[in-house]
Design an enzyme around this catalytic site. Structure first.
Site, PDB file in Angstrom:
ATOM      1  N   HIS A  68       0.812  -1.222   0.000  1.00 50.26           N
ATOM      2  CA  HIS A  68       0.000   0.000   0.000  1.00 50.26           C
ATOM      3  C   HIS A  68       0.842   1.267   0.000  1.00 50.26           C
ATOM      4  O   HIS A  68       0.339   2.337   0.323  1.00 50.26           O
ATOM      5  CB  HIS A  68      -0.958  -0.011   1.194  1.00 50.26           C
TER       6      HIS A  68
ATOM      7  N   CYS B 201       2.593  14.588  -6.445  1.00 51.80           N
ATOM      8  CA  CYS B 201       1.616  15.457  -7.100  1.00 51.80           C
ATOM      9  C   CYS B 201       0.747  14.624  -8.029  1.00 51.80           C
ATOM     10  O   CYS B 201       1.256  13.875  -8.862  1.00 51.80           O
ATOM     11  CB  CYS B 201       2.342  16.550  -7.876  1.00 51.80           C
TER      12      CYS B 201
HETATM   13 ZN   LIG Z   1       2.798  18.991  -9.834  1.00 51.63          ZN
END
Ligand SMILES: [Zn+2]
Length: 278
Positions: A116, A124
């Protein structure tokens, strides 16, 4: 007939270990589920909710920011150390862990797949840029200096209970490169484990000669599927777990014990066996 964990380990030297939250409870990181396999707390963050709703991200990061210091201070316990020793003795082919705390490696295990992901990193969602969770923590604290004043109990993913705290004013840092949404590098509920990682686990399973489940109720499919596959291809399965699991009927051996105590006892027994042989 295998009656002890030591016996199981001796008979099956290439173990596929599947570890769950029960491995880390003695390190102060509480289990998600109680002995009947029911949720102890409210359900953890759902991926779709996190990606879609700013309020959900505010809530997540507020909890995470408070829980992080305690999570980060958590140390490997007897079970992690025993597992590392078993690996060093050549008994563990791979440890597939559902935990995101990294304590298996810190205890010395090397053949670890973090199913996991790991809470150590943040990525991001838009451009894929990765930063250390520690850097995210500095950003969170700089933007929300009042947060450390709150204290609360930890959750397995570093969350903390913020019942009394409104998070509407929470400022959440975004990606420095593109302004995108930052998310911890862990698999949230409603999100799939990366396919390559799943393949690596199944490959390791086929190389193994038995499965040892440590501290998992196997209620989450991402871990359960390996036990189901092991049963399908006829691999013996042992489990150490304090409560009921989703796969109790598939086990050749089940110990309702603390992982550390069970592994230490097995190591002691193995030590005696080695001395006898010498
Ligand atoms: Zn980014």
């Amino acid at each position: 007939m295998v009656t002890t964990l030591a016996n199981f380990i001796v008979r099956h030297p290439r173990l596929f270990v599947l570890a769950g939250a029960g491995l880390s409870t003695a390190s102060g990181i509480p289990d998600y589920r109680d002995e009947r396999g029911e949720w102890k707390h409210s359900k953890p963050m759902d991926y779709r909710e996190f990606a879609a709703r700013h309020e959900a991200r505010q809530r997540y990061w507020a909890r995470s920011c408070i829980g992080w210091p305690r999570f980060q201070r958590a140390q490997p316990n007897a079970a992690h150390r025993a597992l590392a020793r078993l690996e060093a003795l050549g008994r563990v082919a791979v440890t597939v862990t559902q935990n995101v705390d990294g304590l298996e490696r810190r205890a010395g295990s090397r053949r670890v797949i973090q199913l996991h992901g790991s809470l150590d990193e943040v990525a991001c969602l838009a451009c894929g840029a990765v930063l250390a969770r520690e850097a995210m923590q500095r950003g969170l604290l700089a933007a929300n200096p009042e947060l450390p004043l709150l204290s609360a109990g930890p959750r397995p993913d570093g969350d903390a209970d913020l019942r009394a705290y409104g998070t509407a004013g929470m400022r959440v840092p975004s990606c420095r490169d593109c302004g995108g949404i930052l998310k911890p590098q862990v698999v949230f509920f409603g999100e799939s484990v990366p396919a390559a990682r799943v393949v690596a686990c199944f490959d390791a399973l086929r190389e193994a000669d038995a499965v040892l489940v440590l501290g998992s109720s196997l209620m989450v499919y991402s871990g359960f599927r390996f036990v189901r596959e092991a049963a399908r291809i006829g691999l013996p399965i042992a489990a150490v777990n304090l409560g009921a699991t989703r796969a109790d009927s598939l086990f050749d051996l089940k110990l309702q014990q603390d992982c550390g105590a069970a592994l230490d006892a097995a190591l002691d027994e193995l030590g005696l066996a080695a001395a006898d042989i010498a």
